[in-house]
Write an enzyme that holds these catalytic residues in place. Structure first.
Site, PDB file in Angstrom:
ATOM      1  N   ARG A 122      63.593  89.456  63.343  1.00 35.57           N
ATOM      2  CA  ARG A 122      63.429  89.343  64.792  1.00 35.57           C
ATOM      3  C   ARG A 122      64.749  88.920  65.425  1.00 35.57           C
ATOM      4  O   ARG A 122      65.404  87.994  64.943  1.00 35.57           O
ATOM      5  CB  ARG A 122      62.402  88.277  65.153  1.00 35.57           C
ATOM      6  CG  ARG A 122      61.019  88.790  65.478  1.00 35.57           C
ATOM      7  CD  ARG A 122      61.020  89.942  66.472  1.00 35.57           C
ATOM      8  NE  ARG A 122      59.680  90.339  66.813  1.00 35.57           N
ATOM      9  CZ  ARG A 122      59.027  91.365  66.277  1.00 35.57           C
ATOM     10  NH1 ARG A 122      59.574  92.132  65.349  1.00 35.57           N
ATOM     11  NH2 ARG A 122      57.803  91.651  66.688  1.00 35.57           N
ATOM     12  N   CYS A 160      39.864  87.508  79.888  1.00 32.57           N
ATOM     13  CA  CYS A 160      39.259  87.116  81.165  1.00 32.57           C
ATOM     14  C   CYS A 160      38.013  86.260  80.971  1.00 32.57           C
ATOM     15  O   CYS A 160      37.585  85.545  81.858  1.00 32.57           O
ATOM     16  CB  CYS A 160      38.915  88.349  82.008  1.00 32.57           C
ATOM     17  SG  CYS A 160      37.429  89.229  81.451  1.00 32.57           S
ATOM     18  N   CYS A 214      53.750  88.074  70.094  1.00 27.33           N
ATOM     19  CA  CYS A 214      53.349  89.340  69.452  1.00 27.33           C
ATOM     20  C   CYS A 214      53.306  89.215  67.929  1.00 27.33           C
ATOM     21  O   CYS A 214      52.249  89.142  67.339  1.00 27.33           O
ATOM     22  CB  CYS A 214      54.242  90.509  69.870  1.00 27.33           C
ATOM     23  SG  CYS A 214      53.696  92.070  69.123  1.00 27.33           S
ATOM     24  N   CYS A 245      34.971  90.725  76.420  1.00 24.20           N
ATOM     25  CA  CYS A 245      35.138  89.290  76.169  1.00 24.20           C
ATOM     26  C   CYS A 245      33.794  88.632  75.852  1.00 24.20           C
ATOM     27  O   CYS A 245      33.690  87.826  74.928  1.00 24.20           O
ATOM     28  CB  CYS A 245      35.796  88.596  77.361  1.00 24.20           C
ATOM     29  SG  CYS A 245      37.570  88.908  77.517  1.00 24.20           S
ATOM     30  N   ARG A 269      42.876  96.453  82.319  1.00 20.09           N
ATOM     31  CA  ARG A 269      43.425  97.437  81.397  1.00 20.09           C
ATOM     32  C   ARG A 269      44.051  98.647  82.086  1.00 20.09           C
ATOM     33  O   ARG A 269      45.140  99.086  81.735  1.00 20.09           O
ATOM     34  CB  ARG A 269      42.290  97.863  80.482  1.00 20.09           C
ATOM     35  CG  ARG A 269      42.683  98.717  79.360  1.00 20.09           C
ATOM     36  CD  ARG A 269      41.499  98.909  78.453  1.00 20.09           C
ATOM     37  NE  ARG A 269      41.247 100.310  78.280  1.00 20.09           N
ATOM     38  CZ  ARG A 269      40.167 100.804  77.698  1.00 20.09           C
ATOM     39  NH1 ARG A 269      39.221 100.005  77.279  1.00 20.09           N
ATOM     40  NH2 ARG A 269      40.033 102.082  77.555  1.00 20.09           N
ATOM     41  N   CYS A 322      60.734  93.721  70.146  1.00 18.51           N
ATOM     42  CA  CYS A 322      59.733  94.248  69.201  1.00 18.51           C
ATOM     43  C   CYS A 322      59.775  95.775  69.202  1.00 18.51           C
ATOM     44  O   CYS A 322      60.353  96.403  70.084  1.00 18.51           O
ATOM     45  CB  CYS A 322      58.367  93.707  69.603  1.00 18.51           C
ATOM     46  SG  CYS A 322      56.984  94.358  68.657  1.00 18.51           S
ATOM     47  N   HIS A 323      59.126  96.366  68.203  1.00 25.87           N
ATOM     48  CA  HIS A 323      59.200  97.819  68.029  1.00 25.87           C
ATOM     49  C   HIS A 323      58.659  98.642  69.186  1.00 25.87           C
ATOM     50  O   HIS A 323      59.170  99.713  69.473  1.00 25.87           O
ATOM     51  CB  HIS A 323      58.460  98.215  66.751  1.00 25.87           C
ATOM     52  CG  HIS A 323      59.331  98.066  65.567  1.00 25.87           C
ATOM     53  ND1 HIS A 323      60.142  99.077  65.122  1.00 25.87           N
ATOM     54  CD2 HIS A 323      59.573  97.007  64.796  1.00 25.87           C
ATOM     55  CE1 HIS A 323      60.837  98.644  64.093  1.00 25.87           C
ATOM     56  NE2 HIS A 323      60.507  97.384  63.868  1.00 25.87           N
ATOM     57  N   THR A 324      57.617  98.144  69.824  1.00 26.75           N
ATOM     58  CA  THR A 324      57.042  98.929  70.927  1.00 26.75           C
ATOM     59  C   THR A 324      58.019  99.075  72.063  1.00 26.75           C
ATOM     60  O   THR A 324      58.012 100.084  72.763  1.00 26.75           O
ATOM     61  CB  THR A 324      55.796  98.240  71.486  1.00 26.75           C
ATOM     62  OG1 THR A 324      55.181  97.597  70.435  1.00 26.75           O
ATOM     63  CG2 THR A 324      54.845  99.201  72.068  1.00 26.75           C
ATOM     64  N   CYS A 329      34.484  89.926  81.114  1.00 26.69           N
ATOM     65  CA  CYS A 329      34.161  91.362  80.984  1.00 26.69           C
ATOM     66  C   CYS A 329      33.211  91.556  79.797  1.00 26.69           C
ATOM     67  O   CYS A 329      33.001  90.660  78.981  1.00 26.69           O
ATOM     68  CB  CYS A 329      35.438  92.188  80.799  1.00 26.69           C
ATOM     69  SG  CYS A 329      36.224  91.983  79.182  1.00 26.69           S
ATOM     70  N   CYS A 352      40.038  92.769  75.891  1.00 29.85           N
ATOM     71  CA  CYS A 352      39.597  92.520  77.272  1.00 29.85           C
ATOM     72  C   CYS A 352      39.891  93.749  78.131  1.00 29.85           C
ATOM     73  O   CYS A 352      40.961  94.348  78.024  1.00 29.85           O
ATOM     74  CB  CYS A 352      40.356  91.303  77.806  1.00 29.85           C
ATOM     75  SG  CYS A 352      40.069  90.941  79.550  1.00 29.85           S
ATOM     76  N   HIS A 356      57.592  92.124  75.741  1.00 28.70           N
ATOM     77  CA  HIS A 356      56.205  91.621  75.749  1.00 28.70           C
ATOM     78  C   HIS A 356      56.039  90.435  74.809  1.00 28.70           C
ATOM     79  O   HIS A 356      54.930  90.091  74.453  1.00 28.70           O
ATOM     80  CB  HIS A 356      55.249  92.757  75.355  1.00 28.70           C
ATOM     81  CG  HIS A 356      55.499  93.272  73.963  1.00 28.70           C
ATOM     82  ND1 HIS A 356      56.496  94.160  73.666  1.00 28.70           N
ATOM     83  CD2 HIS A 356      54.902  92.970  72.786  1.00 28.70           C
ATOM     84  CE1 HIS A 356      56.498  94.396  72.370  1.00 28.70           C
ATOM     85  NE2 HIS A 356      55.542  93.684  71.803  1.00 28.70           N
ATOM     86  N   GLU A 357      57.158  89.822  74.376  1.00 32.44           N
ATOM     87  CA  GLU A 357      57.084  88.745  73.379  1.00 32.44           C
ATOM     88  C   GLU A 357      57.857  87.535  73.912  1.00 32.44           C
ATOM     89  O   GLU A 357      58.949  87.225  73.445  1.00 32.44           O
ATOM     90  CB  GLU A 357      57.690  89.266  72.055  1.00 32.44           C
ATOM     91  CG  GLU A 357      57.320  88.465  70.843  1.00 32.44           C
ATOM     92  CD  GLU A 357      57.810  89.118  69.540  1.00 32.44           C
ATOM     93  OE1 GLU A 357      56.973  89.649  68.793  1.00 32.44           O
ATOM     94  OE2 GLU A 357      59.019  89.090  69.270  1.00 32.44           O
TER      95      GLU A 357
END
Ligand code: NAD
Ligand code: 022
Ligand code: ZN
Length: 369
Positions: free
Chosen positions: A364, A92, A169, A98, A110, A40-42, A95, A106, A62-63
């Site tokens: 993708r 979670c 993602c 949430c 973090r 992905c782009h990030t 918090c 969440c 992250h995907e």
């Protein structure tokens, strides 16, 4: 144990495939065998060095999708053999955020996640004895990764990993922006800016909820065909419009769109997306991530006259609750993922996947382990 991984040792250098050391799951954590991951782009943005918050060395990605192979002490919601999707936005359920029911952001883990660390403040990855950082709490460019229990969605076991990884993602972000952030309704008119991996999922989300008109805007005309297949009703290439784009789009949507979506990350496009909304009620949703330090502008008159500017992270989805539902939608044929996966690569070729994305040649690329 050892795991094979594509490691980002420094900014602007290709990923290196290495065997690295991975510690087992601690309390509240699970060990996942990653079966497939999207690019992905990030990941590219971080690797390029343009992201001021990017840290190295790190294992990006992250995907993903995979299988739980071990659980740490105290884990109650997951067991060995569960099929899962890692969540860069955890849930979670305890918090303030949430519990508010007003956001999916969440806050439980973090700060450590942003530092590339597990919730106890350490990393599970090591290379030659030196720690290697986690990334967005996921690090799916590794064959095995450790995740906090709250950052894992359990999904049905008959779903193919090489397709549902994209739900980690892009799919969720695009479809979620329509149904959870905009809460768009049947019969609406919408404009989608940017017909890449996110914009096409916005389009199929709009088709799913029964939008009346789905205008797609892209400077690359080769994106038209796929977008039509996903439900786009009108295509606009800004380069071919005579005069200003905004009045053209307002006219095309009979006075302005009910909903618009930026899936480009370009701040000038974000302004166009807000200003082509219908006076009095049109909402514009920012999905694209702009370069660090960029700013958006418009005249306050645009907001005073009832247009609304909103942003979305991960489509507003609550990961553990909503991601399994999206997997069901895919398995029931309500959404199309197969046509969006334009390349499949082995881990050894992951750098080619980055090039394909950068050149705009792929929707993708998916790496299968
Ligand atoms: P992509 O490169 O596949 O697609 C972007 C598209 O925008 C391309 O087709 C490109 O031709 C088009 N485009 C570029 N400039 C344009 C312009 N001036 N006018 C119209 N179209 C233009 O990228 P993607 O994977 O679809 O991601 C889009 C954005 O979404 C990125 O910024 C990404 O970081 C962001 N994103 C955000 C979230 C979130 O949670 N908010 C999640 C995932 C991705
Ligand atoms: C995913 N993104 C872009 C392409 N693929 C993406 C990037 C950032 C966010 C969401 C999706 C994002 C929006 C808001 C935040 N993030 C902040 C969340 C918060 O502060 O609670 C974000 C996220 C994770 C990380 C950084 C920024 C991280 O893990 N480093 C969700
Ligand atoms: Zn992403």
């Amino acid at each position: 144990m050892k795991t094979r991984a594509a490691v980002a040792f420094a900014a602007n250098k290709p990923l290196e495939i290495c065997d690295i050391e991975l510690e087992g799951p601690k309390a509240g954590e699970v060990l996942v065998e990653v079966k497939a991951t999207g690019i992905c782009h990030t990941d590219y943005y971080t690797l390029s060095g343009a992201d001021p918050e990017g840290l190295f060395p790190a294992i990006l990605g992250h995907e993903g999708a995979g299988v739980v192979v071990d659980v740490g002490p105290g884990v109650t919601t997951l067991k060995k053999g569960d099929h899962v999707i890692p969540l860069y936005t955890p849930e979670c359920r305890q918090c303030k955020s949430c519990l508010s029911r007003k956001t999916n952001l969440c806050t439980a883990i973090r700060s450590t996640q942003g530092q590339g660390l597990m919730p106890d403040g350490t990393s599970r990855f090591k290379c030659d004895g030196e720690p290697v950082l986690h990334y967005m709490g996921c690090s799916t460019f590794a064959n095995f990764t450790v995740l906090p229990e709250i950052a894992v969605a359990k999904v049905r076991e008959d779903a193919p990993f090489d397709k549902i990884c994209y739900i980690g993602c892009g799919v969720t972000t695009g479809i979620g922006a329509v149904i959870w952030t905009a809460k768009a309704e049947a019969g609406c008119r919408a404009v989608v800016f940017g017909l890449g991996g996110i914009g096409l999922n916005v389009i199929q989300g709009l088709r799913m909820i029964g939008a009346e008109q789905i205008v797609g805007v892209d400077i690359n005309p080769s994106k038209k065909e796929m977008a039509e297949k996903f439900g786009m009703t009108d295509f606009v290439n800004p380069k071919e419009v005579e005069g200003d784009l905004v009045p053209y789009l307002v006219n095309l949507t009979d006075g302005g769109a009910d909903y618009t979506f930026d899936a480009t990350g370009n701040v000038n496009v974000m302004r166009q997306a807000l200003e082509c909304c219908h006076r009095g009620w049109g909402q514009s949703i920012i999905i694209g991530v702009a370069p660090s330090g960029a700013e958006i502008a418009t005249r306050p008159f645009q907001l005073v006259t009832g247009r609304v500017w909103k942003g979305t992270a991960f489509g507003g989805a609550r990961g553990r609750t909503d991601v399994p539902r999206i997997v069901d939608w895919y398995m029931n044929g309500k959404i199309n993922i197969d046509d969006l996966i334009t390349y499949k690569l082995p881990l050894e070729c992951i750098n080619e996947g980055f090039e394909l994305m950068h050149e705009g040649k792929s929707i993708r690329s998916v790496v299968e382990f």
